[in-house]
Design an enzyme around this catalytic site. Structure first.
Site, PDB file in Angstrom:
ATOM      1  CB  CYS A 151       4.482  -5.937   5.380  1.00  0.00           C
ATOM      2  SG  CYS A 151       4.782  -4.623   6.517  1.00  0.00           S
ATOM      3  CB  CYS A 186       4.641  -0.709   5.223  1.00  0.00           C
ATOM      4  SG  CYS A 186       5.952  -1.622   6.170  1.00  0.00           S
TER       5      CYS A 186
END
Lengths: 76, 124
Positions: A10, A13
């Site tokens: 995501c 991340c």
């Protein structure tokens, strides 16, 4: 030094990975940076939310992307 | 939640149990496991807090809410969390629910009483 950036991919991340890479480059140290996406692997470290950063086996942060200042502090 | 299906924005809720040797420890443990199976919160390892396992400590720091269950007034679960620097978590002691050490078998009824109390703590 081995650094694991944990997260399935995501934006937070990705941000965590970028911050770690930037900090390692700024510190000028040799580090093996690996992205861990498999949640079973992530759970083996006792990590239950992501992003997370693990340095030489020690979990440094869970559930948020660290700041570059944080990472630089962990690299010392 | 983001579209990638990850848990980036899903800070977990954790329940810790003293899981002690006495009957009340068994009730606390079974209640925590039941809450975990029902999905109200995830049972997490109190021993990992005591052992300062970094992933368990950091995951707990990132938790949305934490509830600790102690079977008896020794409050080992609460003390373990406090020794690791945690504050502000909910604490349920079975003595406070009228359950006495040595007099509280781990019956489904007793376990369910604690499950209800834990669920209430998470709904606050």
């Amino acid at each position: 030094m081995k650094i694991l950036v944990m997260g399935p991919g995501c934006p937070k991340c990705e941000q965590a990975e970028k911050t770690v890479r930037d900090a390692v480059a700024e510190a000028g140290i040799a580090a093996d940076i690996e992205k861990v996406k498999d949640f079973q692997e992530i759970a083996k470290y006792g990590v239950f939310s992501t992003p997370a950063v693990v340095i030489d086996g020690e979990v440094k942060v869970v559930g948020k992307a660290p700041s570059k200042k944080d990472v630089l502090g962990w690299l010392k | 939640m983001s579209d990638c299906g990850c848990s980036c924005q899903a800070a977990p809720k954790f329940v810790f149990s003293c899981s002690g040797a006495a009957d009340v420890g068994e009730v606390a443990d079974q209640a925590a496991r039941s809450v975990s199976r029902e999905g109200t919160a995830k049972m997490f390892c109190l021993a990992g807090i005591g052992g300062r396992v970094s992933g368990i400590v950091k995951s707990t720091e990132a938790a949305q809410k934490v509830v600790a269950i102690d079977g008896c007034p020794l409050n080992c679960a609460r003390r373990t969390l406090e020794e690791a620097g945690f504050t502000g978590f909910e604490h349920i002691q079975l003595d406070g629910l009228g359950f006495k050490k040595g007099e509280t078998p781990a019956t489904p009824e007793n376990i369910q009483t604690v499950v209800r109390s834990v669920s209430e703590a998470f709904s606050k």
